[in-house]
Design a protein around this motif. Structure first.
Motif, PDB file in Angstrom:
ATOM      1  N   SER A  94      -3.093  -3.716   0.691  1.00 12.84           N
ATOM      2  CA  SER A  94      -4.209  -3.148  -0.069  1.00 12.84           C
ATOM      3  C   SER A  94      -4.796  -4.204  -0.999  1.00 12.84           C
ATOM      4  O   SER A  94      -4.063  -5.024  -1.554  1.00 12.84           O
ATOM      5  CB  SER A  94      -3.738  -1.954  -0.899  1.00 12.84           C
ATOM      6  N   TYR A 114      -5.877   7.583  -6.676  1.00 14.84           N
ATOM      7  CA  TYR A 114      -6.160   6.869  -5.432  1.00 14.84           C
ATOM      8  C   TYR A 114      -7.559   6.281  -5.472  1.00 14.84           C
ATOM      9  O   TYR A 114      -8.429   6.745  -6.228  1.00 14.84           O
ATOM     10  CB  TYR A 114      -5.980   7.779  -4.213  1.00 14.84           C
ATOM     11  N   GLN A 170      -5.845   2.580  -1.737  1.00 15.25           N
ATOM     12  CA  GLN A 170      -4.566   2.519  -2.434  1.00 15.25           C
ATOM     13  C   GLN A 170      -4.311   3.869  -3.089  1.00 15.25           C
ATOM     14  O   GLN A 170      -5.260   4.608  -3.404  1.00 15.25           O
ATOM     15  CB  GLN A 170      -4.573   1.413  -3.501  1.00 15.25           C
ATOM     16  N   ARG A 183       0.830  -1.210   0.000  1.00 17.68           N
ATOM     17  CA  ARG A 183       0.000   0.000   0.000  1.00 17.68           C
ATOM     18  C   ARG A 183       0.860   1.255   0.000  1.00 17.68           C
ATOM     19  O   ARG A 183       1.903   1.314   0.657  1.00 17.68           O
ATOM     20  CB  ARG A 183      -0.908   0.004   1.229  1.00 17.68           C
ATOM     21  N   GLU A 192      -4.081  -2.697  -6.926  1.00 15.61           N
ATOM     22  CA  GLU A 192      -2.863  -2.156  -7.513  1.00 15.61           C
ATOM     23  C   GLU A 192      -3.257  -1.029  -8.465  1.00 15.61           C
ATOM     24  O   GLU A 192      -4.290  -1.105  -9.124  1.00 15.61           O
ATOM     25  CB  GLU A 192      -2.108  -3.221  -8.331  1.00 15.61           C
TER      26      GLU A 192
END
Length: 557
Positions: free
Chosen positions: A123, A229, A240, A24, A126
């Protein structure tokens, strides 16, 4: 292929099962202001903490509108306010780390340990960013790939922003003394609402977004960076984040890349009237050798070719603005007016591939020799004045300030083959009336809503316009009806299949409509409802992969 927003295209791919979640990156959003006293104390302490953790962080700074002056807020006040409202920010400085409050006053609670702890949580996503500067060095294409790598429940939204990594001022732009501002948000793509990720439901799925960004209100485009994000709308948690700087390609040898141009000395107008004009251009050296001289050749509407020799010193990524010598305009056409420019000699040598650039322009509306002007003041008639000037700057009619808000009518006697300007100065801070010009057939030529405190300049002419026929009659862009009141159709004629970005911009430079048009070769029609738009002048811009076109639009009220 699936479209969620007019300027973004999405494709979903299945890449197989992935068993583990992803490392993350932490999102740190900072709210500050150039005239905020406490901000000037907190920011110098905060920056070193964030800088030394840059491998774990993505930073976005929002310059808010209070408590005083901040020109960076004026660059995009609406999207800044959207993020302020989203988090309920009531004072600055203020910060959010991964969507949650991060204390910065009276002491800074963010430190290496808190950042490391936030980054240590895996997280389920990706993010991969691939920015690509376009050949005109004025636009950016951004590819964002999002992959689901673990289970997640909630309402995930992808938000993407263009930032300036650092903005430096020679003098403090506000009252708190700060001269440097870091990771300043310039534009969300496509907007602050973001793009839903609800279509990602199985581990291993990917979704690809493509965005287009035209450089706008940048202090130094060389400092561009992008951030993305994923935020859970149910609790504002950031799942993320990712960021990257924008890289600019370097060519071999000296280079002339023509970035932009205006058909005349007024860079905010594309309307040209008369028998000549003085173009302005901006060009940049994208090469690895210093650029020292360029010979430009150019003509307007296929008239006499003019030339201009520039000398100077431009190293890689350095740019300059120059004013060319006057060029003849043999005729003004109903459409397809343009100045064609070529860089025929670079550092004394003819280039193998000659850089070319086209600057389109519009002819002003054509009036008969008898015309009628109507001025309708609103609440502050005493703050409204106007004049009409000819091509020598001579005032042929003047009026105002007015004593009441009744309709004022003036008759105009004009001369043949002349250029005129209707100049209306509204000294009121808000909407204060309309100005309209009609020919002797009662056809509306100009309709301007005096929407703000400024001087409204509206050119018109008595020169005849030449209708375009034959191959040149190809119209890449047209707008009908014009003037319009309820709806407008944008007509786009393409010689080959492809796509184009359509923007409509108001007199304040704000984009009021944007969309992506897709078509096979031939003409398409795209309708825009305009019944809620403020009356006045707008600029319709159409950009394809190889060209740019624009057309003036009048909204009559």
């Amino acid at each position: 292929m699936k479209t969620f927003f007019s300027s973004l295209v999405i494709a979903v791919l299945i890449t197989g099962s992935v068993g583990a979640q992803s490392p993350r990156k932490v999102l740190y959003e900072h709210f500050t202001q150039a005239s905020c006293g406490p901000c000037a104390s907190v920011n110098p302490q905060l920056h070193p903490i964030l800088d030394r953790n840059k491998d774990k962080l993505v930073r976005i700074t929002h310059q808010v509108s209070w408590p005083g002056v901040d020109p960076m807020n004026k660059d995009n006040p609406g999207e800044v306010q959207s993020r302020v409202s989203y988090y309920g920010i009531t004072g600055v400085p203020s910060s959010r780390m991964n969507g949650q409050v991060a204390q910065v006053t009276p002491t800074i609670a963010v430190n290496d340990a808190t950042i490391a702890a936030a980054a240590a949580i895996p997280s389920p996503y990706e993010i991969e960013l691939t920015p690509e500067v376009q050949s005109n060095v004025s636009e950016l294409k951004l590819k964002v790939r999002v992959k689901l790598t673990g289970s997640f429940s909630g309402r995930p939204v992808l938000r993407v922003a263009v930032l300036e990594k650092i903005i430096r001022w020679p003098q403090a732009p506000g009252s708190n003394g700060e001269k440097e501002f870091h990771h300043v948000m310039k534009k969300f793509l496509p907007g602050t609402a973001g793009s839903s990720l609800s279509n990602l439901t199985s581990t291993g799925e990917e979704v690809v977004f493509n965005f287009d960004y035209k450089f706008d209100k940048l202090y130094d485009f060389r400092n561009l960076e992008v951030a993305a994000y994923i935020q859970n709308e149910e609790n504002k948690e950031i799942m993320q984040a990712e960021g990257t700087e924008v890289e600019f390609p370097k060519k071999s040898g000296p280079d002339v890349t023509l970035r932009s141009g205006s058909p005349g000395l007024a860079t905010d107008s594309d309307i040209i009237c008369g028998k000549s004009t003085t173009p302005r251009i901006n060009f940049i050296n994208m090469g690895d050798q210093t650029l020292t001289s360029v010979r430009f050749e150019y003509s307007a509407n296929d008239g006499t070719v003019s030339s201009y020799d520039w000398t100077g010193s431009l190293t890689y990524l350095k740019e300059t603005n120059i004013t060319l010598a006057s060029v003849e305009i043999p005729v003004l056409k109903t459409h397809a007016n343009s100045i064609r420019l070529r860089a025929v000699m670079i550092n004394g040598t003819a280039p193998a591939a000659v850089p070319e650039f086209e600057i389109p322009f519009e002819a002003p509306p054509v009036s008969t020799l008898k015309a009628r002007l109507e001025i309708k003041p609103l609440s502050k008639p005493d703050l409204l004045v106007f004049d009409v000037t000819d091509d020598q700057g001579k005032v042929i009619l003047r009026g105002g300030p007015f004593q009441d808000n009744s309709l004022k009518t003036f008759e105009l006697d004009l001369q043949e083959n002349n250029c005129y300007k209707l100049n209306v100065n509204n000294r009121h801070i808000s909407v204060n009336g309309t100005a309209r010009l009609y020919n002797d057939q009662n056809e509306l030529l100009i309709s301007t809503t005096l929407s703000s405190q400024k001087l409204f300049v509206n050119p018109f002419t008595t020169y005849p316009l030449v209708a375009v026929e034959g191959p040149e009659a190809f119209r890449p862009l047209d707008v009908v009806p014009n003037p319009a009141s309820d709806r407008v159709e944008v007509l786009w004629e393409s010689r080959s299949a492809g796509s184009a970005i359509l923007n409509v911009i108001d007199l304040e430079g704000r984009i009021v409509h944007t969309s992506v048009l897709q078509s096979p070769s031939g003409q398409i029609r795209y309708e825009i409802p305009v019944q809620d738009w403020i009356g006045g002048h707008y600029l319709v811009q159409l950009r394809t992969a190889t060209a740019s076109y624009q057309k003036r639009l009048v909204i009559a009220r």
